[in-house]
Design a protein around this motif. Structure first.
Motif, mmCIF file in Angstrom:
data_model
loop_
_atom_site.group_PDB
_atom_site.id
_atom_site.type_symbol
_atom_site.label_atom_id
_atom_site.label_comp_id
_atom_site.label_asym_id
_atom_site.label_seq_id
_atom_site.Cartn_x
_atom_site.Cartn_y
_atom_site.Cartn_z
ATOM 1 N N ARG A 98 0.814 -1.235 0.000
ATOM 2 C CA ARG A 98 0.000 0.000 0.000
ATOM 3 C C ARG A 98 0.839 1.274 0.000
ATOM 4 O O ARG A 98 0.323 2.357 0.271
ATOM 5 N N VAL A 99 2.117 1.177 -0.307
ATOM 6 C CA VAL A 99 3.023 2.322 -0.121
ATOM 7 C C VAL A 99 3.291 3.041 -1.439
ATOM 8 O O VAL A 99 3.372 2.427 -2.501
ATOM 9 N N GLU A 100 3.448 4.370 -1.346
ATOM 10 C CA GLU A 100 3.824 5.205 -2.479
ATOM 11 C C GLU A 100 4.972 6.120 -2.043
ATOM 12 O O GLU A 100 4.984 6.606 -0.918
ATOM 13 N N LEU A 101 5.911 6.323 -2.941
ATOM 14 C CA LEU A 101 7.102 7.133 -2.640
ATOM 15 C C LEU A 101 7.019 8.461 -3.363
ATOM 16 O O LEU A 101 7.225 8.542 -4.575
ATOM 17 N N GLY A 102 6.681 9.521 -2.611
ATOM 18 C CA GLY A 102 6.852 10.868 -3.124
ATOM 19 C C GLY A 102 8.258 11.316 -2.772
ATOM 20 O O GLY A 102 8.694 11.206 -1.625
ATOM 21 N N ILE A 103 8.996 11.808 -3.756
ATOM 22 C CA ILE A 103 10.403 12.146 -3.525
ATOM 23 C C ILE A 103 10.765 13.409 -4.298
ATOM 24 O O ILE A 103 10.300 13.629 -5.419
ATOM 25 N N GLY A 104 11.577 14.256 -3.654
ATOM 26 C CA GLY A 104 12.009 15.498 -4.270
ATOM 27 C C GLY A 104 13.470 15.773 -3.969
ATOM 28 O O GLY A 104 14.134 15.035 -3.230
ATOM 29 N N ALA A 105 13.968 16.874 -4.510
ATOM 30 C CA ALA A 105 15.389 17.207 -4.395
ATOM 31 C C ALA A 105 15.758 17.786 -3.038
ATOM 32 O O ALA A 105 16.939 17.834 -2.680
ATOM 33 N N GLY A 106 14.764 18.216 -2.240
ATOM 34 C CA GLY A 106 15.046 18.884 -0.970
ATOM 35 C C GLY A 106 15.159 20.380 -1.180
ATOM 36 O O GLY A 106 15.704 20.835 -2.177
ATOM 37 N N TRP A 107 14.630 21.143 -0.197
ATOM 38 C CA TRP A 107 14.625 22.599 -0.388
ATOM 39 C C TRP A 107 14.836 23.397 0.898
ATOM 40 O O TRP A 107 15.274 24.536 0.857
ATOM 41 N N TYR A 108 14.589 22.805 2.057
ATOM 42 C CA TYR A 108 14.538 23.570 3.308
ATOM 43 C C TYR A 108 15.916 23.542 3.964
ATOM 44 O O TYR A 108 16.256 22.637 4.713
ATOM 45 N N GLU A 109 16.715 24.580 3.687
ATOM 46 C CA GLU A 109 18.107 24.579 4.126
ATOM 47 C C GLU A 109 18.243 24.540 5.642
ATOM 48 O O GLU A 109 19.135 23.880 6.182
ATOM 49 N N ALA A 110 17.350 25.250 6.363
ATOM 50 C CA ALA A 110 17.495 25.350 7.812
ATOM 51 C C ALA A 110 17.458 23.994 8.495
ATOM 52 O O ALA A 110 18.209 23.748 9.446
ATOM 53 N N GLU A 111 16.595 23.082 8.042
ATOM 54 C CA GLU A 111 16.529 21.783 8.701
ATOM 55 C C GLU A 111 17.798 20.973 8.465
ATOM 56 O O GLU A 111 18.201 20.168 9.300
ATOM 57 N N HIS A 112 18.430 21.195 7.332
ATOM 58 C CA HIS A 112 19.701 20.523 7.070
ATOM 59 C C HIS A 112 20.780 21.043 8.020
ATOM 60 O O HIS A 112 21.527 20.266 8.623
ATOM 61 N N THR A 113 20.840 22.355 8.173
ATOM 62 C CA THR A 113 21.839 22.960 9.051
ATOM 63 C C THR A 113 21.660 22.509 10.495
ATOM 64 O O THR A 113 22.627 22.177 11.192
ATOM 65 N N LYS A 114 20.417 22.476 10.957
ATOM 66 C CA LYS A 114 20.164 22.176 12.366
ATOM 67 C C LYS A 114 20.293 20.700 12.707
ATOM 68 O O LYS A 114 20.432 20.342 13.885
ATOM 69 N N TYR A 115 20.247 19.831 11.700
ATOM 70 C CA TYR A 115 20.380 18.396 11.973
ATOM 71 C C TYR A 115 21.585 17.763 11.274
ATOM 72 O O TYR A 115 21.664 16.535 11.153
ATOM 73 N N GLY A 116 22.532 18.595 10.847
ATOM 74 C CA GLY A 116 23.810 18.087 10.356
ATOM 75 C C GLY A 116 23.727 17.358 9.036
ATOM 76 O O GLY A 116 24.483 16.404 8.788
ATOM 77 N N ILE A 117 22.839 17.808 8.150
ATOM 78 C CA ILE A 117 22.674 17.170 6.841
ATOM 79 C C ILE A 117 23.252 18.099 5.777
ATOM 80 O O ILE A 117 22.883 19.278 5.711
ATOM 81 N N PRO A 118 24.149 17.624 4.934
ATOM 82 C CA PRO A 118 24.707 18.492 3.887
ATOM 83 C C PRO A 118 23.612 19.034 2.969
ATOM 84 O O PRO A 118 22.638 18.346 2.655
ATOM 85 N N PHE A 119 23.783 20.291 2.557
ATOM 86 C CA PHE A 119 22.811 20.944 1.688
ATOM 87 C C PHE A 119 23.565 21.574 0.512
ATOM 88 O O PHE A 119 23.946 22.743 0.543
ATOM 89 N N PRO A 120 23.796 20.803 -0.547
ATOM 90 C CA PRO A 120 24.560 21.327 -1.685
ATOM 91 C C PRO A 120 23.741 22.305 -2.520
ATOM 92 O O PRO A 120 22.580 22.608 -2.217
ATOM 93 N N SER A 121 24.338 22.780 -3.595
ATOM 94 C CA SER A 121 23.681 23.737 -4.489
ATOM 95 C C SER A 121 22.461 23.099 -5.148
ATOM 96 O O SER A 121 22.291 21.875 -5.167
ATOM 97 N N THR A 122 21.627 23.955 -5.720
ATOM 98 C CA THR A 122 20.422 23.454 -6.383
ATOM 99 C C THR A 122 20.760 22.458 -7.487
ATOM 100 O O THR A 122 20.139 21.389 -7.594
ATOM 101 N N GLY A 123 21.750 22.786 -8.298
ATOM 102 C CA GLY A 123 22.132 21.885 -9.376
ATOM 103 C C GLY A 123 22.592 20.530 -8.862
ATOM 104 O O GLY A 123 22.208 19.487 -9.403
#
Length: 307
Positions: A98-123
């Motif tokens: 019953r599962v579906e995978l919605g997936i995107g490139a990521g956009w919310y820089e602040a959550e990456h910074t606050k939880y130690g996740i790299p946030f590269p350029s848009t490209g």
């Protein structure tokens, strides 16, 4: 038009809060229960804090029985593609397919910074997103060893295990990008979603996606087209204002930018989106304690929009 429920747990929700909404949505006949994949609240303290999307869906896979489950959208920056393919396949098995995978490139820089996740350029994020799509769908589809050489992620002679229960869990891609988003949708997606946009924007972006499908000789009608809109419905103005205030919004602004108003108003707007080619509406429910909101939609909107 199918109606689905879409929640934002990072704004403040326990597992039991989400389960209550999922169970009511299942009971009422909504097509699916989706949740966001975020680690940081927006405009609120988000207490008791964020939860992991795929851990949550694993629990819901066992605590529900018929409703479909998914993410809108899992961020490709959060997880490596191989382990994500394993997680989704595992939750799919736990749910009985019953599962579906919605997936995107990521956009919310602040959550990456606050939880130690790299946030590269848009490209670079889109390059990694493309690698994710190729590897995840490739691992699920392979009947032997799978190899893929990408810009950021590569896989060599992978057995592509475990397999999901479904032949392929549907993959959702969304967004307003004019080139890469439609192109990736045409190559990898089963559904294209537009979040929180008006009718003119919907028409223009659906047209871009259909053109991208034709360019790779894919029938544009193979895709499901959908929209996500903030939900705020009530039988009278006083109740509408109360519901809008509970989620920190103005009822007139929601009428303009969301799916808001009386049931008749909401039905009319849903039909306008359907006329543009939208086959599903994801109803963003922000007040998770207001289960009567879902009851109202199921009783007075759902029968009039075809699903």
């Amino acid at each position: 038009m199918e109606l689905r429920i879409f929640t934002e747990p990072q704004q403040g929700a326990t597992y039991d809060d989400l389960l209550a909404v999922a169970l009511r949505a299942e009971e009422l006949g909504f097509g699916a229960f989706f949740r966001s994949d975020h680690y940081l609240a927006m405009g609120t303290d988000g207490m008791p804090g964020p939860s992991d999307a795929w851990i949550t869906l694993a629990g819901l896979a066992r605590d529900t029985t018929t409703i479909r489950l998914g993410t809108m959208m899992t961020s490709a920056t959060f997880r490596h593609p191989g382990p994500l393919a394993i997680s989704v396949a595992g939750v799919d098995a736990m749910s009985g397919g019953r599962v579906e995978l919605g997936i995107g490139a990521g956009w919310y820089e602040a959550e990456h910074t606050k939880y130690g996740i790299p946030f590269p350029s848009t490209g670079e994020r889109f390059d990694r997103f493309e690698d994710n799509l190729a590897i995840i769908t490739g691992l699920w589809a392979t009947e032997g060893d799978f190899t893929y050489a990408g810009k950021h992620y590569s896989v060599t002679d992978s057995p592509g295990l475990p397999k999901p229960t479904q032949t392929k869990p549907p993959v959702l891609i969304g967004g307003l990008g004019k080139k890469r988003t439609p192109a990736l949708t045409a190559r990898y997606a089963d559904e294209f979603n537009l979040p929180f946009v008006d009718e003119a924007t919907t028409a223009a972006q659906f047209a871009r996606v259909r053109t991208a499908c034709e360019q790779v000789e894919r029938d544009p009608d193979d895709l499901v087209y959908s929209n996500a809109l903030v939900l705020c419905v009530a039988g009278d103005e006083r109740e509408l204002e109360r519901r809008a205030q509970r989620i920190g919004r103005d009822k007139d602004e929601l009428r303009e930018n969301g799916l808001a108003g009386t049931p008749d108003e909401v039905v009319a707007k849903a039909r306008r989106y359907a006329d543009l080619g939208s086959q599903r509406l994801y109803l963003q429910v922000l007040d998770l304690a207001d289960l009567e909101h879902l009851d109202l939609v199921a009783a007075e909107v759902m029968p009039h929009v075809g699903g």
